[in-house]
Design a protein around this motif. Structure first.
Motif, PDB file in Angstrom:
ATOM      1  N   LYS A  46      61.812  50.364  45.402  1.00 45.90           N
ATOM      2  CA  LYS A  46      60.979  51.326  44.632  1.00 45.90           C
ATOM      3  C   LYS A  46      61.145  51.381  43.102  1.00 45.90           C
ATOM      4  CE  LYS A  46      58.794  54.771  46.466  1.00 45.90           C
ATOM      5  NZ  LYS A  46      58.626  56.253  46.867  1.00 45.90           N
ATOM      6  N   LEU A  47      60.219  51.216  42.408  1.00 39.49           N
ATOM      7  CA  LEU A  47      60.372  51.264  40.836  1.00 39.49           C
ATOM      8  C   LEU A  47      59.750  52.721  40.630  1.00 39.49           C
ATOM      9  CD1 LEU A  47      59.126  47.683  40.388  1.00 39.49           C
ATOM     10  CD2 LEU A  47      61.525  48.226  39.290  1.00 39.49           C
ATOM     11  N   GLY A  48      60.513  53.824  40.390  1.00 42.15           N
ATOM     12  CA  GLY A  48      59.631  55.234  40.419  1.00 42.15           C
ATOM     13  C   GLY A  48      58.755  55.293  41.458  1.00 42.15           C
ATOM     14  N   GLU A  49      57.369  55.151  41.383  1.00 43.24           N
ATOM     15  CA  GLU A  49      56.197  55.474  42.396  1.00 43.24           C
ATOM     16  C   GLU A  49      55.852  53.913  42.824  1.00 43.24           C
ATOM     17  OE1 GLU A  49      54.915  58.409  43.381  1.00 43.24           O
ATOM     18  OE2 GLU A  49      56.782  58.736  42.033  1.00 43.24           O
ATOM     19  N   LEU A  50      56.361  52.954  42.068  1.00 45.53           N
ATOM     20  CA  LEU A  50      55.500  51.718  42.599  1.00 45.53           C
ATOM     21  C   LEU A  50      56.889  50.854  43.385  1.00 45.53           C
ATOM     22  CD1 LEU A  50      54.867  50.722  38.947  1.00 45.53           C
ATOM     23  CD2 LEU A  50      53.275  51.126  40.940  1.00 45.53           C
ATOM     24  N   LYS A  51      56.132  49.720  44.342  1.00 42.26           N
ATOM     25  CA  LYS A  51      57.028  49.075  45.085  1.00 42.26           C
ATOM     26  C   LYS A  51      56.847  47.608  44.633  1.00 42.26           C
ATOM     27  CE  LYS A  51      59.325  49.525  49.302  1.00 42.26           C
ATOM     28  NZ  LYS A  51      59.686  49.314  50.492  1.00 42.26           N
ATOM     29  N   TRP A  52      58.184  46.959  44.255  1.00 41.34           N
ATOM     30  CA  TRP A  52      57.823  45.329  43.811  1.00 41.34           C
ATOM     31  C   TRP A  52      59.054  44.648  44.282  1.00 41.34           C
ATOM     32  CZ3 TRP A  52      53.325  43.371  43.058  1.00 41.34           C
ATOM     33  CH2 TRP A  52      53.499  41.729  42.457  1.00 41.34           C
ATOM     34  N   ASP A  53      59.499  43.330  43.897  1.00 41.00           N
ATOM     35  CA  ASP A  53      60.599  42.688  44.248  1.00 41.00           C
ATOM     36  C   ASP A  53      61.811  43.247  43.337  1.00 41.00           C
ATOM     37  OD1 ASP A  53      58.415  41.248  45.088  1.00 41.00           O
ATOM     38  OD2 ASP A  53      59.189  39.367  44.025  1.00 41.00           O
ATOM     39  N   LYS A  54      62.903  43.043  44.291  1.00 46.66           N
ATOM     40  CA  LYS A  54      64.090  43.833  43.768  1.00 46.66           C
ATOM     41  C   LYS A  54      64.537  42.542  42.361  1.00 46.66           C
ATOM     42  CE  LYS A  54      67.245  45.978  46.607  1.00 46.66           C
ATOM     43  NZ  LYS A  54      68.368  45.910  47.720  1.00 46.66           N
ATOM     44  N   PHE A  55      64.183  41.296  42.858  1.00 44.94           N
ATOM     45  CA  PHE A  55      64.548  40.481  41.787  1.00 44.94           C
ATOM     46  C   PHE A  55      63.381  39.634  41.375  1.00 44.94           C
ATOM     47  CE2 PHE A  55      68.626  40.968  44.256  1.00 44.94           C
ATOM     48  CZ  PHE A  55      69.464  41.503  43.346  1.00 44.94           C
ATOM     49  N   TYR A  56      63.183  39.099  40.102  1.00 43.57           N
ATOM     50  CA  TYR A  56      62.001  38.290  39.711  1.00 43.57           C
ATOM     51  C   TYR A  56      61.900  37.072  40.615  1.00 43.57           C
ATOM     52  CZ  TYR A  56      65.825  36.287  37.040  1.00 43.57           C
ATOM     53  OH  TYR A  56      67.022  35.596  36.772  1.00 43.57           O
ATOM     54  N   HIS A  57      60.443  37.030  40.859  1.00 41.02           N
ATOM     55  CA  HIS A  57      60.083  35.759  41.857  1.00 41.02           C
ATOM     56  C   HIS A  57      58.691  34.922  41.315  1.00 41.02           C
ATOM     57  CE1 HIS A  57      63.525  37.197  44.652  1.00 41.02           C
ATOM     58  NE2 HIS A  57      63.504  35.758  44.849  1.00 41.02           N
ATOM     59  N   VAL A  58      58.776  33.915  40.889  1.00 39.77           N
ATOM     60  CA  VAL A  58      57.593  33.134  41.029  1.00 39.77           C
ATOM     61  C   VAL A  58      57.600  31.923  41.746  1.00 39.77           C
ATOM     62  CG1 VAL A  58      57.245  33.733  38.434  1.00 39.77           C
ATOM     63  CG2 VAL A  58      58.575  31.766  38.986  1.00 39.77           C
ATOM     64  N   ILE A  59      56.255  31.416  41.758  1.00 36.79           N
ATOM     65  CA  ILE A  59      55.929  30.158  42.696  1.00 36.79           C
ATOM     66  C   ILE A  59      55.734  29.249  41.430  1.00 36.79           C
ATOM     67  CG2 ILE A  59      54.660  29.331  44.824  1.00 36.79           C
ATOM     68  CD1 ILE A  59      54.194  32.225  45.405  1.00 36.79           C
ATOM     69  N   LEU A  60      56.076  27.957  41.872  1.00 33.98           N
ATOM     70  CA  LEU A  60      55.581  26.779  40.966  1.00 33.98           C
ATOM     71  C   LEU A  60      54.702  26.085  41.727  1.00 33.98           C
ATOM     72  CD1 LEU A  60      58.075  27.792  39.467  1.00 33.98           C
ATOM     73  CD2 LEU A  60      58.964  25.528  39.265  1.00 33.98           C
ATOM     74  N   LEU A  61      53.912  25.286  40.710  1.00 35.07           N
ATOM     75  CA  LEU A  61      52.806  24.300  41.515  1.00 35.07           C
ATOM     76  C   LEU A  61      53.440  23.250  42.331  1.00 35.07           C
ATOM     77  CD1 LEU A  61      50.654  23.758  38.346  1.00 35.07           C
ATOM     78  CD2 LEU A  61      49.854  24.853  40.564  1.00 35.07           C
ATOM     79  N   SER A  62      54.605  22.948  42.138  1.00 32.67           N
ATOM     80  CA  SER A  62      55.347  22.018  42.732  1.00 32.67           C
ATOM     81  C   SER A  62      56.257  22.518  44.086  1.00 32.67           C
ATOM     82  CB  SER A  62      56.566  21.201  41.933  1.00 32.67           C
ATOM     83  OG  SER A  62      57.398  22.202  41.325  1.00 32.67           O
ATOM     84  N   ASP A  63      56.315  23.951  44.158  1.00 34.95           N
ATOM     85  CA  ASP A  63      56.889  24.468  45.503  1.00 34.95           C
ATOM     86  C   ASP A  63      56.030  24.426  46.698  1.00 34.95           C
ATOM     87  OD1 ASP A  63      58.838  25.395  43.933  1.00 34.95           O
ATOM     88  OD2 ASP A  63      58.135  27.476  43.854  1.00 34.95           O
ATOM     89  N   PHE A  64      55.887  23.180  47.167  1.00 30.97           N
ATOM     90  CA  PHE A  64      54.882  22.584  48.295  1.00 30.97           C
ATOM     91  C   PHE A  64      55.123  23.562  49.405  1.00 30.97           C
ATOM     92  CE2 PHE A  64      54.433  19.024  45.426  1.00 30.97           C
ATOM     93  CZ  PHE A  64      53.307  19.332  45.081  1.00 30.97           C
ATOM     94  N   ARG A  65      56.635  23.592  49.630  1.00 38.15           N
ATOM     95  CA  ARG A  65      56.914  24.308  51.157  1.00 38.15           C
ATOM     96  C   ARG A  65      56.836  25.856  50.917  1.00 38.15           C
ATOM     97  NH1 ARG A  65      60.278  20.125  50.396  1.00 38.15           N
ATOM     98  NH2 ARG A  65      60.666  18.928  52.226  1.00 38.15           N
ATOM     99  N   THR A  66      57.000  26.398  49.783  1.00 36.70           N
ATOM    100  CA  THR A  66      56.565  28.057  49.670  1.00 36.70           C
ATOM    101  C   THR A  66      54.834  27.948  49.876  1.00 36.70           C
ATOM    102  OG1 THR A  66      58.267  28.056  48.082  1.00 36.70           O
ATOM    103  CG2 THR A  66      56.951  29.988  48.206  1.00 36.70           C
ATOM    104  N   ARG A  67      54.375  27.166  49.471  1.00 37.92           N
ATOM    105  CA  ARG A  67      52.819  27.281  49.309  1.00 37.92           C
ATOM    106  C   ARG A  67      52.170  27.007  50.688  1.00 37.92           C
ATOM    107  NH1 ARG A  67      50.627  23.955  44.318  1.00 37.92           N
ATOM    108  NH2 ARG A  67      48.529  24.787  45.057  1.00 37.92           N
ATOM    109  N   ASN A  68      53.289  26.025  51.275  1.00 34.85           N
ATOM    110  CA  ASN A  68      52.715  25.741  52.606  1.00 34.85           C
ATOM    111  C   ASN A  68      52.857  27.023  53.792  1.00 34.85           C
ATOM    112  OD1 ASN A  68      51.521  23.959  54.601  1.00 34.85           O
ATOM    113  ND2 ASN A  68      53.754  23.749  55.455  1.00 34.85           N
ATOM    114  N   MET A  69      54.056  27.645  53.534  1.00 32.76           N
ATOM    115  CA  MET A  69      54.503  28.857  54.254  1.00 32.76           C
ATOM    116  C   MET A  69      53.181  29.844  53.925  1.00 32.76           C
ATOM    117  SD  MET A  69      57.470  31.512  53.593  1.00 32.76           S
ATOM    118  CE  MET A  69      57.157  31.902  51.839  1.00 32.76           C
ATOM    119  N   LEU A  70      52.767  29.963  52.802  1.00 36.71           N
ATOM    120  CA  LEU A  70      51.405  30.946  52.467  1.00 36.71           C
ATOM    121  C   LEU A  70      50.331  30.400  53.150  1.00 36.71           C
ATOM    122  CD1 LEU A  70      52.542  31.915  48.960  1.00 36.71           C
ATOM    123  CD2 LEU A  70      53.007  33.031  50.895  1.00 36.71           C
ATOM    124  N   LYS A  71      50.103  29.228  53.224  1.00 35.23           N
ATOM    125  CA  LYS A  71      49.015  28.808  53.835  1.00 35.23           C
ATOM    126  C   LYS A  71      48.896  28.932  55.162  1.00 35.23           C
ATOM    127  CE  LYS A  71      46.400  24.280  53.641  1.00 35.23           C
ATOM    128  NZ  LYS A  71      46.397  22.904  53.075  1.00 35.23           N
TER     129      LYS A  71
END
Ligand SMILES: Cc1cc2nc3c(=O)[nH]c(=O)nc-3n(C[C@H](O)[C@H](O)[C@H](O)COP(=O)(O)OP(=O)(O)OC[C@H]3O[C@@H](n4cnc5c(N)ncnc54)[C@H](O)[C@@H]3O)c2cc1C
Length: 439
Positions: A46-71
């Protein structure tokens, strides 16, 4: 194929992926997580009233496995792709380094140094045989290809920032893997840098993964911290938990950082324990700040000034729409450090004060009034130091305790730590386990 009863210890991305693969192969699977929620390093807070990742995370175009998990979860088409910018904070000044023209204008280096820097990056991105880099210190490799001036002004401060003092023991694989990943973030060559995120962050992804696993039939037990794994009288591995629960399995896969895995598997041989314990980890302390204004157009600002106590400034809302943060700007201030670093024993208040005071010094238009929330997240075992001959010294995943395997991100030998690489390890190591055990 005979159905087996598997226990997975650790409910981070690795454990979640292993559970998914095993249940799809028709096995019985129970996943244990010590914390109240799943996710590990991608979990939210919790960031005050909001909820978000504890650590910063981004997805790259080349992250095919991460994208496949989301697919598979029906979420891939909801990823928002954004062109981002990168900054450098050098000698108290902020510079944009987001395209070739800005690179040419970059004041800290002369033209020849810039050319060598560009060629180093280009050369690294073309290297295929990474194994030979394992025996070359990153310091000498960068000095050789970029020259002393660029090394002193750019690479050395960046190495210190990303690796603390362990940069001296790190091989050239680290910089090769980092460049390879960042190259993958760009559409082509040194052009656009595209990063993605899912509205709702990893909290939404982990919730979807959890629901999917439950539907598939995985038993999930959170608040179950494993304290001991040993061979029972029947010869099968049995796991004891801090809450007194105990269960026996045909096979157990431990996904915890190597030192912790060694601690709970006391029946391992001295040689196995030695190999697990000599894997060097870096941890992270990361201050998250919500501001009522943005501070730069950059997603990442790399810092070369040594007086700054954090590694970089990550302006998450340069990527993510502020609508998810009630119009506020979310900034992360990470510092990578050894788990034994004295900063780990400092209180949240001390760290918060030190980091936010430095941020205000770096961006003088900021005042304490602009800070609407700040919080400190810590993790002691995040990524391993890719030192000399790293991959040759890794322990086997099959341990001497019958039915017990240790698979974790220490097995990333030719990449940086990220979700995509973690899934890659989960997939390749499970294949080995299945093949070897004929499961
Ligand atoms: C600051 C930061 C920034 C990052 N940025 C990105 C990014 O932009 N993009 C990206 O793709 N990746 C990023 N990553 C990397 C990503 O978070 C990791 O690759 C991934 O989460 C690793 O998952 P894991 O399952 O291997 O480890 P972990 O997440 O550490 O999972 C291990 C799990 O085991 C549990 N556990 C520990 N001890 C016990 C016990 N005794 N019993 C039971 N459970 C136990 C822990 O609570 C944890 O849930 C970042 C990481 C950090 C720290």
């Amino acid at each position: 194929m005979e159905q087996k009863k598997w226990g997975i210890i650790g409910g981070g991305i690795m454990g979640l992926n292993l559970a998914h693969q095993l249940i799809r192969r028709g096995h019985q699977v129970t996943l244990f997580e010590g914390a109240p929620d799943l996710g590990g390093l991608v979990s939210s807070w919790k960031l005050g009233e909001l909820k978000w990742d504890k650590f910063y995370h981004v997805i790259l175009l080349s992250d095919f496995r991460t994208r496949n998990m989301l697919k598979e979860l029906g979420l891939e088409d909801q990823i928002k792709w954004v062109e981002t910018k990168t900054g450098f904070y050098i000698d108290g000044k902020l510079h944009s380094m987001s395209n070739s023209i800005e690179f040419l204008k970059f004041p800290a280096l002369g033209l020849v140094d810039k050319l060598r820097l560009a060629l180093t990056i280009l050369y690294a991105s073309k290297i295929k045989d990474w194994k030979r880099l394992e025996h070359i210190p990153v310091t000498s490799w960068l000095r050789k290809w970029s020259g002393k001036n660029t090394y002193d002004k750019v690479w050395l401060p960046l190495l210190r920032a990303k690796l603390g003092s362990s940069y001296q023991r790190t091989s050239a694989v680290f910089i090769w893997a980092t460049i390879k990943r960042m190259y993958g973030a760009r559409e082509s060559g040194l052009k656009k840098e595209m990063f993605g995120y899912l509205p709702g962050g990893y909290k939404r992804i982990i919730e979807a993964v959890k629901q999917n696993l439950l539907t598939e039939g995985v038993i999930i037990k959170t608040n179950h911290q494993a304290t001991e794994i040993r061979s029972s009288f029947s010869g099968l591995p049995s796991v004891t938990f801090a809450n007194g629960y105990l269960e026996e399995f045909d096979q157990v896969i431990v996904t915890l950082p190597s030192g912790l895995a060694s601690e709970i598997c006391q029946e391992l041989s001295e040689n196995e324990k030695l190999k697990l314990n000599q894997i060097e980890y870096l941890g992270v302390i990361c201050v998250a700040v919500l501001l009522n204004r943005s501070i730069s157009p950059f997603y990442v600002t790399n810092i070369t000034d040594t007086w700054v106590p954090f590694t970089g400034v990550i302006e998450m809302t340069a990527l993510i729409d502020k609508e998810y943060f009630s119009g506020l700007s979310l900034i992360y201030l990470p510092k990578y450090l050894s788990p034994e670093d004295p900063l780990f024993v400092k209180s949240d208040d001390e760290i918060r004060e030190c980091f936010t005071a430095t941020l205000i010094k770096m961006f003088p238009e900021l005042t304490n009034e602009n800070i609407k929330f700040s919080g400190v997240a810590r993790a002691k075992h995040v990524m391993t130091v890719l030192n000399k001959g790293y991959s040759d010294n890794l322990p086997e995943i099959k341990t001497s305790i019958p039915g017990v395997y240790i698979v974790n991100s220490a097995h990333i030998t030719d990449g940086t730590l990220n979700v995509n690489e973690t899934i890659k390890i989960a997939e390749s190591k499970l294949k080995e386990i299945i093949r070897e055990g004929n499961f």
